[in-house]
Write an enzyme that holds these catalytic residues in place. Structure first.
Site, PDB file in Angstrom:
ATOM      1  CG  ASP A   1     -27.122 -54.024 -77.356  1.00 57.68           C
ATOM      2  OD1 ASP A   1     -26.136 -53.490 -76.803  1.00 57.68           O
ATOM      3  OD2 ASP A   1     -28.276 -53.575 -77.262  1.00 57.68           O
ATOM      4  CB  THR A   2     -23.777 -56.942 -73.607  1.00 56.77           C
ATOM      5  OG1 THR A   2     -23.178 -55.643 -73.475  1.00 56.77           O
ATOM      6  CG2 THR A   2     -22.902 -57.839 -74.454  1.00 56.77           C
TER       7      THR A   2
ATOM      8  NE  ARG B   1     -22.343 -51.087 -78.818  1.00 54.43           N
ATOM      9  CZ  ARG B   1     -23.035 -52.136 -79.238  1.00 54.43           C
ATOM     10  NH1 ARG B   1     -22.414 -53.150 -79.815  1.00 54.43           N
ATOM     11  NH2 ARG B   1     -24.335 -52.183 -79.096  1.00 54.43           N
TER      12      ARG B   1
ATOM     13  CG  ASP C   1     -21.959 -53.773 -76.085  1.00 49.78           C
ATOM     14  OD1 ASP C   1     -21.514 -52.698 -75.653  1.00 49.78           O
ATOM     15  OD2 ASP C   1     -23.174 -54.027 -76.114  1.00 49.78           O
TER      16      ASP C   1
ATOM     17  CD  GLU D   1     -26.835 -50.223 -72.395  1.00 44.34           C
ATOM     18  OE1 GLU D   1     -25.759 -49.799 -71.932  1.00 44.34           O
ATOM     19  OE2 GLU D   1     -27.062 -50.275 -73.612  1.00 44.34           O
TER      20      GLU D   1
ATOM     21  NE  ARG E   1     -20.081 -46.546 -78.568  1.00 42.20           N
ATOM     22  CZ  ARG E   1     -21.126 -47.150 -78.012  1.00 42.20           C
ATOM     23  NH1 ARG E   1     -21.017 -47.701 -76.818  1.00 42.20           N
ATOM     24  NH2 ARG E   1     -22.282 -47.220 -78.647  1.00 42.20           N
TER      25      ARG E   1
END
Length: 182
Positions: free
Chosen positions: A50-51, A45, A34, A53, A95
């Protein structure tokens, strides 16, 4: 490459009204599922998703994280992208927070639809949150991506997110464990 760029220009001219919230960039790197790096070295970002980690300094590599990173590379690396800004411009890591598009469509949405990411409640940037949440529920019900491979995957949400988005749905299609992070 030129064909992709021309298609992006077409998208800007005919399907969206150009404004200061829209910008074109070239992706030169992919950090994880992401987060990307654009031609000026800035990190972007993806908003609203959310992906798992893969590069977090304090967390291990999570289930389906490498696959999400690889899919992100396939979608954006060395391509021109169109970015859309929402209310908050940057996160606490500096970001830039953006919705990202290519000729294939919304990258944020594609990653959720295919089961590489889940929707992420991050006020005040909530423009497409409910759309991403619906895509997540569908990916889960069809056991796509991480929803198939990571059967133990737990989706933590805040109490505010639950009250705002899940309670009105009345039918939650998957098990939730709540963390009371108001």
């Amino acid at each position: 490459m030129i064909r992709n760029f021309l298609l992006l220009l077409f998208l800007i001219n005919f399907s969206a009204k150009p404004s200061p919230t829209w910008e074109i960039h070239r992706v030169i790197g992919v950090i994880d599922g992401d987060t990307i790096v654009i031609e000026n070295g800035a990190e972007i970002r993806y908003i609203g998703i959310d992906t798992p980690e893969t590069v977090h300094p304090y967390k291990p590599i999570e289930c389906y994280g490498p696959e999400a990173s690889e899919r992100n590379k396939d979608l954006v690396l060395n391509k021109f992208i169109l970015t859309e800004r929402d209310i908050k411009d940057q996160d606490s890591y500096g970001r830039y927070l953006r919705y990202v598009y290519t000729c294939e469509g919304s990258i944020n949405r594609i990653l959720v639809e295919e089961g590489y990411a889940f929707s992420y409640y991050y006020p005040p940037n909530l423009k497409y949150y409910k759309e991403y949440l619906q895509c997540e529920l569908e990916a889960h019900s069809h056991k796509k991506g991480l929803w198939f491979s990571c059967y133990w995957y737990i989706r933590y949400i805040s109490l505010g997110e639950f009250l705002t988005n899940f309670l009105p749905l009345r039918t939650v299609k998957f098990r939730l464990w709540l963390s009371c992070q108001v």
